[in-house]
Design a protein around this motif. Structure first.
Motif: not given
Length: 299
Positions: A38, A259-260, A257
């Motif tokens: 990410e 996610n992890i 934004s």
């Protein structure tokens, strides 16, 4: 000896007294867990070097765990070069307002959790909470404000601006009530156990050195502390990203934004110290001597 409040005592205190009436925060290391994939996909190219992509954790990032708030000593930046290599560093150009870091190198580690490549980033934090408020001012009303604080006062930064479209400009702060810098706008601070009294002398209004609003960034702490974090799970941690001096930071704006992105710690919030109480400070002032401590100035 007849003085029974802080405002009266301030008139008799010396510079050395102010140093021991400041609460000092403890600290701990907080680990940030991010997905390698990410980071590489979402990092934003630098304006002046598109071969380098960046994610920035801003200066006023707060980590909330239980009843405690921790803040970065310095912001840090994740960089991805054109070959996909990742480096993570503190921004050492920024002011270490909340204390110097012990280790200028971030010893980040690669891990694999549940089949996902993760980077673990340990970050030095201090046990400080930040609240900010904007107050309208005018030359006719001047400025003096009493502010109740929920915890123990640590530090304050003050800013002014001349209209709503201009940038905030930092002004000086002082605990001295009699000595002023005529060349730099200065906010005067008095503190009690649960209250701040802040004021700006009329001199600065008369000389048009103050805008139409004041912003106060108030930093508070628990003071002396020893509290283990190992018993908190990941869900107990909340991360708040906001830089009061750089609201439109595109390199930090994408953090929400991800996610992890988790925080955790096996460290203990430890250290810190408490300011002298009113009675302790009064004894110090009454018993002061230029030759030795413990002998009253007068009988």
């Amino acid at each position: 000896p007849a003085i029974d409040n802080w405002e009266g005592l301030f008139l008799h205190m010396q510079d050395e007294d102010y140093n021991v009436m400041t609460n000092q925060p403890g600290g701990a290391t907080i680990n940030f867990m991010l997905s390698v994939d990410e980071i590489k996909r979402k990092a934003i190219p630098l304006d002046d070097n598109p071969d380098v992509k960046v994610i920035e954790f801003p200066a006023h990032t707060q980590v909330l765990v239980g009843e405690y708030s921790l803040m970065f000593k310095l912001p840090f930046t994740i960089r991805v070069n054109k070959y996909g290599n990742i480096s993570i560093k503190y921004d050492l150009q920024k002011e270490a307002f909340l204390g110097k870091i012990r280790n200028a190198v971030i010893n980040y580690q690669y891990m694999r959790i549940d089949g996902i490549d993760i980077i673990r980033v340990p970050v030095e934090c201090v046990q400080v909470a930040l609240s900010s408020q904007v107050i309208a001012v005018s030359p006719t009303t001047g400025f003096k404000q009493r502010i109740v604080i929920k915890d123990k006062f640590y530090k304050l930064k003050a800013y002014t601006r001349f209209d709503n479209n201009s940038e905030w400009v930092e002004i000086d702060t002082t605990r001295r009530l009699r000595v002023l810098n005529k060349n730099r706008t200065t906010l005067q601070i008095q503190t009690t156990e649960n209250e701040l009294i802040v004021s700006i002398p009329s001199f600065y209004f008369n000389n048009r050195m103050i805008g139409n609003s004041i912003r106060l960034d108030i930093y508070t702490t628990h003071g002396a502390i020893e509290h283990p974090l190992i018993n908190y799970n990941d869900g107990a941690y909340q991360i708040k990203y906001f830089d009061y001096n750089n609201k439109n930071n595109q390199y930090a704006g994408l953090l929400g934004s991800l996610n992890i992105l988790k925080a955790n710690s096996a460290d203990t919030i430890t250290g810190g110290s408490n300011a002298l109480s009113f009675d302790e400070m009064k004894r110090r002032v009454v018993n002061r001597s230029t030759i030795t401590e413990g002998i009253p100035i007068t009988e």
